[in-house]
Design a protein around this motif. Structure first.
Motif, PDB file in Angstrom:
ATOM      1  N   MET A   1      -9.451  -0.152   6.207  1.00 14.88           N
ATOM      2  CA  MET A   1      -9.055  -0.308   7.606  1.00 14.88           C
ATOM      3  C   MET A   1     -10.261  -0.133   8.530  1.00 14.88           C
ATOM      4  O   MET A   1     -10.383  -0.829   9.547  1.00 14.88           O
ATOM      5  CB  MET A   1      -7.955   0.697   7.959  1.00 14.88           C
TER       6      MET A   1
ATOM      7  N   ALA B   1      -4.233   5.459   9.078  1.00 12.41           N
ATOM      8  CA  ALA B   1      -4.132   4.594   7.897  1.00 12.41           C
ATOM      9  C   ALA B   1      -4.184   5.414   6.612  1.00 12.41           C
ATOM     10  O   ALA B   1      -3.490   5.099   5.639  1.00 12.41           O
ATOM     11  CB  ALA B   1      -5.254   3.553   7.910  1.00 12.41           C
TER      12      ALA B   1
ATOM     13  N   GLN C   1      -5.960  -3.197   0.403  1.00 15.00           N
ATOM     14  CA  GLN C   1      -5.818  -3.217   1.863  1.00 15.00           C
ATOM     15  C   GLN C   1      -6.652  -4.318   2.497  1.00 15.00           C
ATOM     16  O   GLN C   1      -6.228  -4.927   3.472  1.00 15.00           O
ATOM     17  CB  GLN C   1      -6.191  -1.852   2.447  1.00 15.00           C
TER      18      GLN C   1
ATOM     19  N   ASN D   1      -4.678  -7.424   1.977  1.00 16.93           N
ATOM     20  CA  ASN D   1      -3.304  -7.335   2.443  1.00 16.93           C
ATOM     21  C   ASN D   1      -3.200  -7.966   3.836  1.00 16.93           C
ATOM     22  O   ASN D   1      -3.809  -7.466   4.786  1.00 16.93           O
ATOM     23  CB  ASN D   1      -2.885  -5.851   2.501  1.00 16.93           C
TER      24      ASN D   1
ATOM     25  N   VAL E   1       0.834  -1.207   0.000  1.00 14.30           N
ATOM     26  CA  VAL E   1       0.000   0.000   0.000  1.00 14.30           C
ATOM     27  C   VAL E   1       0.867   1.255   0.000  1.00 14.30           C
ATOM     28  O   VAL E   1       0.650   2.192  -0.786  1.00 14.30           O
ATOM     29  CB  VAL E   1      -0.946  -0.018   1.223  1.00 14.30           C
TER      30      VAL E   1
ATOM     31  N   VAL F   1      -7.921   2.982   1.155  1.00 16.12           N
ATOM     32  CA  VAL F   1      -7.112   2.310   2.181  1.00 16.12           C
ATOM     33  C   VAL F   1      -7.723   2.552   3.564  1.00 16.12           C
ATOM     34  O   VAL F   1      -7.864   1.617   4.366  1.00 16.12           O
ATOM     35  CB  VAL F   1      -5.651   2.823   2.143  1.00 16.12           C
TER      36      VAL F   1
ATOM     37  N   GLY G   1      -2.839  -5.772   6.814  1.00 17.59           N
ATOM     38  CA  GLY G   1      -4.004  -5.108   7.387  1.00 17.59           C
ATOM     39  C   GLY G   1      -4.574  -5.894   8.558  1.00 17.59           C
ATOM     40  O   GLY G   1      -4.933  -5.326   9.592  1.00 17.59           O
TER      41      GLY G   1
END
Length: 200
Positions: free
Chosen positions: A45, A147, A108, A111, A18, A41, A114
């Motif tokens: 989150m 984030a 994200q 990911n 990211v 992103v 995360g």
């Protein structure tokens, strides 16, 4: 509380797919155009924090993490392929395509970093700091702002570097370098979270 933010900042602001894409976008002069990516992103989150806060650790288990990691690794490889194939406009030395909200959101969400960032916070650090129920929403919002700031700060730094680069060949070389780094990240995710638990 200090430990919570030290952990969150340490993991959110360390290099990862990211943040590397944010850095690359800044070097390409796309910080403003990539604001939807940074927002994606942060929303990802928010989704992770709220869902893990509600269901605790049952959403992401040792059994499900390899599947999430495999999908996430493939998506990171897809993003890397987009970087390699991206065209550079010679007249203004900028990458033709900006990163989208969907790019930030999906990357994200898939990911593993995360999950690694959010799971200990909501299952261990929130209870240890006495954060429960509705009060957790305020702190989740603060963490989502952090984030948003992580790839944004990488992009701003990239923008400072990009202003000193004049030849399009350097932008192309940097795209390839970032794509190779993302591929390395994807391979590392496959090795750590897919190959090791399944085949070792």
């Amino acid at each position: 509380m200090l430990e919570l933010f030290a952990y969150a900042i340490g993991i959110m602001y360390s290099p990862g797919p990211v943040n590397l894409l944010g850095l690359n976008g800044g070097i390409q002069g796309k910080t403003k155009q990539n604001l939807p990516y940074f927002t994606g992103v942060a929303i990802a989150m928010l989704i992770l924090f709220v869902s893990l806060n509600v269901v605790g650790g049952s959403l992401v288990t040792e059994e499900s993490l390899p599947f999430v990691s495999a999908v996430g690794g493939c998506y990171i490889l897809y993003i890397a392929s987009k970087l390699i194939s991206a065209r550079i406009q010679i007249d203004n030395n900028k990458m033709e395509d900006s990163l989208s909200f969907k790019d930030g959101l999906v990357l994200q969400l898939l990911n593993p970093k995360g999950f690694i960032a959010t799971l200990p916070i909501v299952t261990i650090q929130f209870p240890a700091a006495g954060i429960h129920g509705a009060s957790s929403l305020f702190w989740i919002f603060v963490l989502c702002l952090l984030a948003f700031g992580a790839p944004t700060s990488y992009s701003v730094i990239g923008g400072l570097i990009g202003r000193r680069i004049q030849q399009p060949i350097y932008f192309r070389a940097f795209n390839v370098l970032m794509a190779l780094m993302l591929a390395f990240v994807a391979i590392d995710i496959f090795h750590q979270n897919v190959y090791t638990p399944w085949f070792k």
